[in-house]
Design an enzyme around this catalytic site. Structure first.
Site, PDB file in Angstrom:
ATOM      1  N   GLY A 127      99.713  83.120  -5.959  1.00  0.00           N
ATOM      2  CA  GLY A 127      99.251  82.875  -4.482  1.00  0.00           C
ATOM      3  C   GLY A 127      97.835  82.662  -4.370  1.00  0.00           C
ATOM      4  CB  SER A 129      96.046  76.972  -4.008  1.00  0.00           C
ATOM      5  OG  SER A 129      95.190  76.447  -5.360  1.00  0.00           O
ATOM      6  CB  SER A 161     103.733  76.840 -10.388  1.00  0.00           C
ATOM      7  OG  SER A 161     102.790  75.834 -10.220  1.00  0.00           O
ATOM      8  CD  GLU A 244      95.763  82.350 -22.410  1.00  0.00           C
ATOM      9  OE1 GLU A 244      96.145  81.573 -23.435  1.00  0.00           O
ATOM     10  OE2 GLU A 244      95.895  83.402 -22.375  1.00  0.00           O
ATOM     11  CD  GLU A 378      88.593  63.746 -10.788  1.00  0.00           C
ATOM     12  OE1 GLU A 378      89.157  62.755 -10.945  1.00  0.00           O
ATOM     13  OE2 GLU A 378      89.266  64.788 -10.924  1.00  0.00           O
TER      14      GLU A 378
END
Length: 390
Positions: A127, A129, A161, A244, A378
């Site tokens: 949790g 964003s 997700s 990671e 970006e």
């Protein structure tokens, strides 16, 4: 640069390949080989098989259920998992939350959560964003107010997700207002069964349910579920996001999709000729293979040189940028080779005889997000521009 494994490392790769060949259920391999995502039950089943061997959390210390593998063996295991293909162990459990708990968690938190994370007895989601706080994560507004022995949490998370599968969430919440917005953020573990937690699905471009909105309305979280110090959540988050390194390039996944494209080209006949015999396609496959090989060697160079991150701080951005683009190229190629058959949708839950190409187009759409998730292309280019141009 040539990649040469020691005899011990080569033997470990052979051991991993033999283990996957013998223990990975055939139905799981076939579904994933066709490009379908692992189902929840597939991921749990395979992670528990790995955990029996001690490989579900390969980099964790043995005292907490890991294998304490070095960087080389760990990446070998990751690559062979992707190339099998087999379900990846729950990244939120193993690579993210587990890594943070090992560094910042209390002993009680480690003893309770780590065995359950490794065996997939608990499924965590992330949790972080929020609406208006995605790329600018420090702008999050979800509030947690301490009241005695618990926090009361109110706010919203988005793009979460697998929240619809999750038992728990690790979340960043604002516990105080400070002059610098990175301050006053804390890292909480939230039981998804708590009153006040609701999950709303977000259907992706591929037509699948991967993402969610999560609403937190007066959710009570015990103070014992705070990881690290109150107000030090930003430090935990930075450690989590930087932990990671070996996964950022997704070399094994790129290679697996290329292998599948080659197999499709060899098995598909048009006008009496295999697609693989077309010289233009053969050149395209060879070019993509060479780029993936270059990415693999660059990834190993990054991982095996402890000083490269200091001397060339943009290296990780190069790996993320190129790995994302190559995975999209490979999935685009598979979709092209599938042709009209790739458009036909089939129900993975009920159709036992899945057409080999039935996941081609959904996977193509799914991997469009690869250049956004984990830091958009970006953002990576901005990082590189600042480093190169000053």
């Amino acid at each position: 640069m040539q990649l040469r494994f020691t005899p011990e490392q080569a033997a470990f790769r052979d051991e991993v390949r033999a283990f996957i060949r013998e223990r990975l259920p055939r139905d799981i391999r076939e579904r994933m080989r066709a490009g379908h995502p692992a189902r929840k039950q597939d991921t749990i089943a395979w992670q528990r098989i790995l955990n029996e061997r001690g490989w579900a959390a390969p980099h964790w210390p043995r005292a907490y259920g890991g294998a304490d593998l070095d960087t080389v063996r760990r990446l070998i295991l990751v690559e062979e998992t992707f190339r099998a293909p087999a379900p990846e162990p729950l990244v939120f459990n193993i690579n993210l939350l587990g890594t943070v708990l090992l560094r910042y968690g209390t002993e009680a938190q480690k003893r309770f959560f780590l065995p359950r994370l490794a065996n997939a007895d608990l499924w965590f989601c992330q949790g972080f964003s929020e609406p208006g706080a995605g790329s600018d994560l420090a702008a999050l507004r979800t509030r947690a107010v301490r009241q005695g022995g618990h926090y009361t949490v109110d706010g919203q998370k988005i793009w979460t997700s697998a929240a619809h599968h999750a038992d728990w969430m690790f979340a960043l919440v604002r516990t105080s207002q400070e002059q610098r917005k990175q301050q006053g953020i804390s890292f909480l573990l939230i039981d998804m069964r708590s009153p006040g937690v609701s999950v709303r699905p977000i259907i992706g471009l591929d037509g699948e349910h991967h993402l969610n909105e999560v609403f937190l309305d007066g959710v009570q979280v015990p103070v014992a579920n705070l990881v690290g110090e109150e107000g030090a959540g930003w430090e935990c988050a930075k450690y989590l996001l930087g932990a990671e390194r070996s996964m950022v390039a997704a070399v094994g996944l790129c290679q697996e999709r290329l292998d599948y494209a080659r197999a499709m080209a060899g098995a598909t006949v048009q006008a009496g000729r295999r697609l693989a015999d077309d010289p233009r396609l053969a050149a395209e496959l060879a070019t993509l293979g060479a780029e993936i090989r270059a990415l693999e060697l660059t990834n190993w160079r990054y991982l095996l040189d402890p000083g490269i991150e200091r001397s060339q701080p943009g290296f990780a951005s190069v790996l993320k940028l190129k790995g994302s683009e190559l995975l999209q190229e490979a999935s685009t190629l598979v979709a092209r080779l599938a042709g009209p058959a790739g458009i036909e949708r089939r129900d993975l839950a009920t159709d036992a005889a899945l057409h080999p190409a039935s996941a081609a187009l959904p996977r193509y759409f799914y991997y469009r997000a690869r250049t956004i998730a984990g830091g958009s292309s970006e953002v990576q280019k901005d990082i590189l521009a600042r480093l190169l141009l000053g």
